[in-house]
Design a protein around this motif. Structure first.
Motif, PDB file in Angstrom:
ATOM      1  N   ARG A 132       0.833  -1.216   0.000  1.00  0.00           N
ATOM      2  CA  ARG A 132       0.000   0.000   0.000  1.00  0.00           C
ATOM      3  C   ARG A 132       0.862   1.259   0.000  1.00  0.00           C
ATOM      4  N   GLN A 133       2.082   1.137   0.522  1.00  0.00           N
ATOM      5  CA  GLN A 133       3.001   2.281   0.513  1.00  0.00           C
ATOM      6  C   GLN A 133       3.726   2.409  -0.818  1.00  0.00           C
ATOM      7  N   LEU A 134       3.694   1.337  -1.612  1.00  0.00           N
ATOM      8  CA  LEU A 134       4.440   1.324  -2.871  1.00  0.00           C
ATOM      9  C   LEU A 134       3.583   1.712  -4.078  1.00  0.00           C
ATOM     10  N   VAL A 135       2.289   1.402  -4.024  1.00  0.00           N
ATOM     11  CA  VAL A 135       1.419   1.634  -5.179  1.00  0.00           C
ATOM     12  C   VAL A 135       0.142   2.338  -4.731  1.00  0.00           C
ATOM     13  N   THR A 136      -0.097   3.531  -5.267  1.00  0.00           N
ATOM     14  CA  THR A 136      -1.323   4.271  -4.980  1.00  0.00           C
ATOM     15  C   THR A 136      -1.894   4.811  -6.299  1.00  0.00           C
ATOM     16  N   PHE A 137      -3.147   5.253  -6.243  1.00  0.00           N
ATOM     17  CA  PHE A 137      -3.818   5.816  -7.412  1.00  0.00           C
ATOM     18  C   PHE A 137      -4.227   7.250  -7.116  1.00  0.00           C
ATOM     19  N   ALA A 138      -4.264   8.064  -8.169  1.00  0.00           N
ATOM     20  CA  ALA A 138      -4.648   9.467  -8.012  1.00  0.00           C
ATOM     21  C   ALA A 138      -5.253   9.976  -9.309  1.00  0.00           C
ATOM     22  N   GLU A 139      -6.166  10.951  -9.186  1.00  0.00           N
ATOM     23  CA  GLU A 139      -6.768  11.568 -10.363  1.00  0.00           C
ATOM     24  C   GLU A 139      -5.843  12.618 -10.977  1.00  0.00           C
ATOM     25  N   MET A 140      -5.001  13.222 -10.132  1.00  0.00           N
ATOM     26  CA  MET A 140      -4.015  14.194 -10.607  1.00  0.00           C
ATOM     27  C   MET A 140      -2.656  13.835 -10.028  1.00  0.00           C
ATOM     28  N   LEU A 141      -1.628  13.965 -10.843  1.00  0.00           N
ATOM     29  CA  LEU A 141      -0.279  13.629 -10.385  1.00  0.00           C
ATOM     30  C   LEU A 141       0.469  14.907 -10.026  1.00  0.00           C
ATOM     31  N   LYS A 142       0.806  15.028  -8.757  1.00  0.00           N
ATOM     32  CA  LYS A 142       1.573  16.180  -8.296  1.00  0.00           C
ATOM     33  C   LYS A 142       2.622  15.714  -7.296  1.00  0.00           C
ATOM     34  N   GLY A 143       3.747  16.399  -7.281  1.00  0.00           N
ATOM     35  CA  GLY A 143       4.759  16.136  -6.275  1.00  0.00           C
ATOM     36  C   GLY A 143       5.543  14.860  -6.455  1.00  0.00           C
ATOM     37  N   CYS A 144       5.520  14.274  -7.650  1.00  0.00           N
ATOM     38  CA  CYS A 144       6.304  13.068  -7.903  1.00  0.00           C
ATOM     39  C   CYS A 144       7.745  13.454  -8.255  1.00  0.00           C
ATOM     40  N   ASP A 145       8.649  12.498  -8.097  1.00  0.00           N
ATOM     41  CA  ASP A 145      10.060  12.745  -8.399  1.00  0.00           C
ATOM     42  C   ASP A 145      10.380  12.530  -9.870  1.00  0.00           C
ATOM     43  N   ALA A 146       9.559  11.732 -10.561  1.00  0.00           N
ATOM     44  CA  ALA A 146       9.759  11.443 -11.984  1.00  0.00           C
ATOM     45  C   ALA A 146       8.410  11.033 -12.566  1.00  0.00           C
ATOM     46  N   TYR A 147       8.329  11.066 -13.895  1.00  0.00           N
ATOM     47  CA  TYR A 147       7.049  10.780 -14.538  1.00  0.00           C
ATOM     48  C   TYR A 147       7.234   9.910 -15.778  1.00  0.00           C
ATOM     49  N   ILE A 148       6.261   9.010 -15.967  1.00  0.00           N
ATOM     50  CA  ILE A 148       6.158   8.227 -17.200  1.00  0.00           C
ATOM     51  C   ILE A 148       4.742   8.449 -17.713  1.00  0.00           C
ATOM     52  N   ALA A 149       4.624   9.042 -18.901  1.00  0.00           N
ATOM     53  CA  ALA A 149       3.299   9.396 -19.413  1.00  0.00           C
ATOM     54  C   ALA A 149       3.136   8.900 -20.839  1.00  0.00           C
ATOM     55  N   THR A 150       2.000   8.274 -21.097  1.00  0.00           N
ATOM     56  CA  THR A 150       1.696   7.760 -22.428  1.00  0.00           C
ATOM     57  C   THR A 150       0.402   8.398 -22.916  1.00  0.00           C
ATOM     58  N   GLY A 151       0.426   8.910 -24.139  1.00  0.00           N
ATOM     59  CA  GLY A 151      -0.774   9.532 -24.678  1.00  0.00           C
ATOM     60  C   GLY A 151      -0.642   9.800 -26.159  1.00  0.00           C
ATOM     61  N   SER A 152      -1.493  10.666 -26.654  1.00  0.00           N
ATOM     62  CA  SER A 152      -1.471  11.033 -28.065  1.00  0.00           C
ATOM     63  C   SER A 152      -0.362  12.052 -28.315  1.00  0.00           C
ATOM     64  N   ASN A 153      -0.128  12.359 -29.568  1.00  0.00           N
ATOM     65  CA  ASN A 153       0.854  13.393 -29.904  1.00  0.00           C
ATOM     66  C   ASN A 153       0.455  14.732 -29.304  1.00  0.00           C
ATOM     67  N   ASN A 154      -0.834  14.984 -29.249  1.00  0.00           N
ATOM     68  CA  ASN A 154      -1.315  16.247 -28.695  1.00  0.00           C
ATOM     69  C   ASN A 154      -1.087  16.318 -27.193  1.00  0.00           C
ATOM     70  N   SER A 155      -1.487  15.273 -26.471  1.00  0.00           N
ATOM     71  CA  SER A 155      -1.302  15.271 -25.015  1.00  0.00           C
ATOM     72  C   SER A 155       0.164  15.251 -24.641  1.00  0.00           C
ATOM     73  N   ALA A 156       1.009  14.657 -25.497  1.00  0.00           N
ATOM     74  CA  ALA A 156       2.446  14.592 -25.212  1.00  0.00           C
ATOM     75  C   ALA A 156       3.058  15.982 -25.125  1.00  0.00           C
ATOM     76  N   ARG A 157       2.519  16.927 -25.898  1.00  0.00           N
ATOM     77  CA  ARG A 157       3.033  18.297 -25.833  1.00  0.00           C
ATOM     78  C   ARG A 157       2.764  18.912 -24.459  1.00  0.00           C
ATOM     79  N   TYR A 158       1.602  18.613 -23.909  1.00  0.00           N
ATOM     80  CA  TYR A 158       1.285  19.099 -22.562  1.00  0.00           C
ATOM     81  C   TYR A 158       2.170  18.416 -21.521  1.00  0.00           C
ATOM     82  N   PHE A 159       2.352  17.110 -21.681  1.00  0.00           N
ATOM     83  CA  PHE A 159       3.212  16.379 -20.746  1.00  0.00           C
ATOM     84  C   PHE A 159       4.627  16.947 -20.766  1.00  0.00           C
ATOM     85  N   ASP A 160       5.142  17.223 -21.945  1.00  0.00           N
ATOM     86  CA  ASP A 160       6.486  17.800 -22.074  1.00  0.00           C
ATOM     87  C   ASP A 160       6.592  19.113 -21.306  1.00  0.00           C
ATOM     88  N   TYR A 161       5.543  19.901 -21.369  1.00  0.00           N
ATOM     89  CA  TYR A 161       5.536  21.207 -20.688  1.00  0.00           C
ATOM     90  C   TYR A 161       5.456  21.031 -19.169  1.00  0.00           C
TER      91      TYR A 161
END
Length: 332
Positions: A132-161
């Motif tokens: 439970r300390q290793l895996v949690t779920f959230a509607e918004m991702l904030k305060g993480c140390d690193a990110y892995i994001a998969t999406g469309s070409n359009n959403s990827a531009r937002y992720f990059d930003y």
């Protein structure tokens, strides 16, 4: 939790997936009800592949040794994962990479595919409270140390930003192709049908375009593809087929069909649902060179490339977009 304990838990999860457990069956039915593209057949295909290719103890152990994973992760980071939802459990491999390396993770699953991943993580929680300390779920991702994001070409531009200040992996649209020689056996074409049709062609590893030699005879291929004619009974797929058929007719474009897929000549790599693009070539070497360096291509199926029928059977080291997630996590 040390590495060996994590491997044992993951192996147990693989055994659970292969069992005819009532709770697991109910979760799969719920996933199908939530997303009609997730048919029972394709949910079973995805989950069985995960259990057999990813969650076997010997494979997990060898994978961990390949990256010299320490017994203990003494400085775990919190990795935020934004998962896609195009095919069942498409984000599971990212979850697996973070879990086995001993990092924490906060997952934002796709609304199209949140039932199965939440159910499997809940099983881990029930078996071992420390997860439970290793895996949690959230509607918004904030305060993480690193990110892995998969999406469309359009959403990827937002992720990059949004994630530019943090270590990150951002994935965009990709697809797969097949390079045919005209010498394929009936068995090859039968397996190619799997690469094209499985998951209704929605995955980045699905073949959406064929490269064929000039004067290629499509009859054997179209006949081999008839094994998936039953997919036309799925209303969403049939709606796409009817729509694309109307577009081709209105544009007076030549097409071929076996009643479950439309073959149309096009230079585009990406094809709409129910359509398969093809392009003639006279220089196979030039085609190979153009595909090898193409950032839009996930897999190349064909002789001297990925075997026919294996596009939807990735191994632990078949990383999406060719980015080594384990290396990324080890260097955090």
């Amino acid at each position: 939790m040390n590495l060996q304990q994590r491997i044992v838990l993951l192996n147990r999860l693989g055994e659970y997936i292969l069992q005819d457990n009532d709770n697991w069956q109910a979760a799969k039915q719920k996933a199908n009800f939530q997303n009609s593209w997730f048919t029972p057949e394709f949910i079973d295909l995805a989950t069985r592949n995960i259990a057999l290719a990813f969650l076997q103890k010997d494979k997990l152990t060898g994978w961990a040794q390949q990256y010299n994973l320490p017994t203990e992760n003494t400085a775990p980071k919190n990795v935020g994962i934004i998962m896609a939802g195009n095919i069942p459990l498409v984000g599971f491999h990212d979850f697996l990479c973070v879990f086995i390396t001993g990092h924490r993770q906060t997952i934002k699953p796709s609304s199209k595919d949140d039932v199965l991943i939440k159910h499997l993580v809940q099983q881990l929680h029930e078996w071992d409270e420390s997860t439970r300390q290793l895996v949690t779920f959230a509607e918004m991702l904030k305060g993480c140390d690193a990110y892995i994001a998969t999406g469309s070409n359009n959403s990827a531009r937002y992720f990059d930003y949004y994630f530019s200040k943090y270590p990150h992996i951002i994935r965009r649209n990709r697809t797969s192709v097949a390079l045919l020689t005209g010498e394929e056996t009936p068995g090859d074409l039968d397996k190619l049908a799997d690469d094209v049709y499985q998951y209704f062609g929605l995955g980045c590893r699905n073949v959406t375009k064929l490269y064929v030699p000039e004067q290629y005879d499509f009859v054997a291929l179209i006949n081999a593809f008839k094994k998936y004619d039953y997919l036309a009974d799925q209303h969403k797929y049939k709606h796409n087929y009817d729509y694309m058929l109307a577009v081709l007719i209105l544009n007076k474009q030549f097409y071929m069909s076996n009643q479950s897929i439309l073959l149309a000549e096009s230079k585009e790599l990406f094809s709409p649902i129910s359509q398969l693009n093809y392009e003639f070539y006279n220089n196979a070497a030039a085609v190979k060179a153009s595909l090898t360096d193409n950032a839009d291509v996930q897999c190349i199926v064909g002789k001297n490339h990925l075997d026919f029928g294996q596009a939807q059977h990735p191994s632990l080291t078949d990383y999406a977009d060719g980015v080594d997630v384990m290396k990324f996590l080890r260097e955090l």
